[in-house]
Design an enzyme around this catalytic site. Structure first.
Site, short mmCIF file in Angstrom:
data_model
loop_
_atom_site.label_atom_id
_atom_site.label_comp_id
_atom_site.label_asym_id
_atom_site.label_seq_id
_atom_site.Cartn_x
_atom_site.Cartn_y
_atom_site.Cartn_z
CG HIS A 146 -2.06 -1.03 1.05
ND1 HIS A 146 -2.86 -1.44 2.08
CD2 HIS A 146 -2.47 -1.74 -0.03
CE1 HIS A 146 -3.73 -2.36 1.63
NE2 HIS A 146 -3.50 -2.56 0.36
CB CYS A 150 4.41 15.21 -8.92
SG CYS A 150 3.31 16.31 -9.84
CB SER A 187 -9.37 -6.56 9.33
OG SER A 187 -9.12 -5.82 8.15
CB ALA A 197 1.91 -8.42 16.72
N1 APR Z 1 -1.60 -7.52 17.42
C1 APR Z 1 -2.12 -8.18 16.35
N2 APR Z 1 -3.24 -7.80 15.72
C2 APR Z 1 -3.87 -6.72 16.19
C3 APR Z 1 -3.41 -5.97 17.29
C4 APR Z 1 -2.22 -6.41 17.92
N3 APR Z 1 -1.70 -5.78 18.96
N4 APR Z 1 -4.25 -4.94 17.50
C5 APR Z 1 -5.21 -5.02 16.56
N5 APR Z 1 -4.99 -6.10 15.78
C6 APR Z 1 -5.78 -6.56 14.63
C7 APR Z 1 -7.24 -6.23 14.69
O1 APR Z 1 -7.96 -7.22 15.42
C8 APR Z 1 -7.61 -6.22 13.20
O2 APR Z 1 -7.97 -7.51 12.77
O3 APR Z 1 -5.28 -5.86 13.50
C9 APR Z 1 -6.31 -5.79 12.52
C10 APR Z 1 -6.31 -4.40 11.94
O4 APR Z 1 -7.24 -4.34 10.91
P1 APR Z 1 -7.34 -3.07 9.94
O5 APR Z 1 -7.36 -1.83 10.75
O6 APR Z 1 -8.45 -3.37 9.00
O7 APR Z 1 -5.95 -3.06 9.17
P2 APR Z 1 -5.48 -3.86 7.90
O8 APR Z 1 -5.97 -5.24 7.87
O9 APR Z 1 -4.02 -3.61 7.79
O10 APR Z 1 -6.22 -3.06 6.75
C11 APR Z 1 -5.81 -3.23 5.45
O11 APR Z 1 -6.92 -1.28 4.69
O12 APR Z 1 -7.40 0.06 6.36
C12 APR Z 1 -6.83 0.04 5.09
O13 APR Z 1 -5.01 0.79 3.76
C13 APR Z 1 -5.36 0.40 5.07
O14 APR Z 1 -3.44 -1.02 4.82
C14 APR Z 1 -4.72 -0.92 5.40
C15 APR Z 1 -5.68 -1.91 4.76
#
Ligand code: APR
Length: 263
Positions: free
Chosen positions: A121, A129, A199, A241
């Protein structure tokens, strides 16, 4: 988290030849970088992160969106990688072949010693630009942003004077082709994929663990909460994590702080 699950996952990890570590916002959460699903604060309180991370939002209000990315970059510069990031670098040092594929736009994997994470991402540190795509360097040293954030008009491109934009992939935009191709190849050829802190809801990135699973790789998931990836994971390690990853490395190879044995 049951001890036996960690032991089972560690045995799989210790035997794997080609490993993909696939990370999302939860990987950075314990370094103090908010996930996309956390509520925003200060100036951003009225907004949802998903509504700010779009080309339409940037066109409609460049100073609002550029200011949000300045604020995020400043927060990332203040943040430090945690034990989980170090454990990821330890896996890379120990597995015969390992690669980090991240959805995160921060540089915490790099700062923990991961060699060349694939940024699906984009990056907070690669503005370009908005018209001619000329890369624009980020000035060294943190510009201090107020905690509550502020609107900041984006700089102008030195070549064509269009607005500079953040070098991240916004909702509705295509992923960078080279990163996507590398990720797809690594997912298709790995024998174990470790998915951490995502997620699994945002496509096409969420395809990566699905592809690995479909082609027969073992999938281990680390996340405190259930996700759609529970269904494809061979082992679900429920927890944060920064705790689970060091425990997994310790169980797979012994002391994660020791350099790997050669030979
Ligand atoms: N350790 C592990 N997992 C965790 C922790 C932790 N300490 N805290 C939260 N989580 C988990 C949550 O339960 C959730 O499932 O991390 C996940 C975060 O989910 P999102 O916020 O949806 O992030 P992500 O999956 O990276 O989203 C993908 O979408 O939101 C956009 O562009 C953004 O790169 C991102 C993409």
């Amino acid at each position: 988290m049951a001890k036996s699950d960690t032991a089972e996952a560690a045995a799989m990890l210790g035997q794997a030849r080609r490993v993909v570590i696939f990370t999302g916002a939860g990987m950075s959460a314990e370094s103090g970088v908010p996930t996309f699903r956390d509520a925003l604060t200060g100036l951003w309180q009225r907004y949802d992160a998903h509504a700010l991370a779009t080309p339409e939002a940037f066109r409609a209000d460049p100073a609002l969106v550029w200011g949000w990315y300045e604020w995020r970059r400043c927060a990332v510069r203040r943040a430090q990688p945690h034990e989980g990031h170090l454990a990821v670098a330890a896996i890379e040092a120990r597995a015969p072949h390992a690669v980090v594929i991240t959805q995160n736009v921060d540089d915490l994997h790099e700062r923990a010693g991961s060699a060349a994470p694939v940024h699906l991402h984009g990056s907070l540190f690669a503005p370009r630009c908005s018209a001619c795509a000329q890369p624009v360097p980020v000035p060294d040293g943190a510009a201090e942003e107020p905690d509550e954030g502020r609107r900041t008009p984006p700089p102008r491109c030195a070549y064509c004077s269009a607005s500079v934009r953040p070098g991240v992939v916004w909702f509705g935009e295509a992923l960078p082709q080279p990163a996507l191709e590398t990720a797809a190849e690594e997912a298709a050829s790995c024998d174990l994929l470790l998915t951490v802190g995502t997620s699994g809801l945002v496509y096409p990135a969420a395809e990566i663990p699905q592809v690995a699973a479909r082609l027969g790789a073992t999938v281990i998931q680390i996340n405190p909460r259930p996700t759609p990836l529970d269904a494809v994971a061979d082992v679900n390690l429920r927890g944060p994590a920064a705790q689970v990853l060091p425990a997994l490395v310790q169980a797979a190879w012994g002391d994660a702080d020791q350099p790997p044995q050669s030979g």
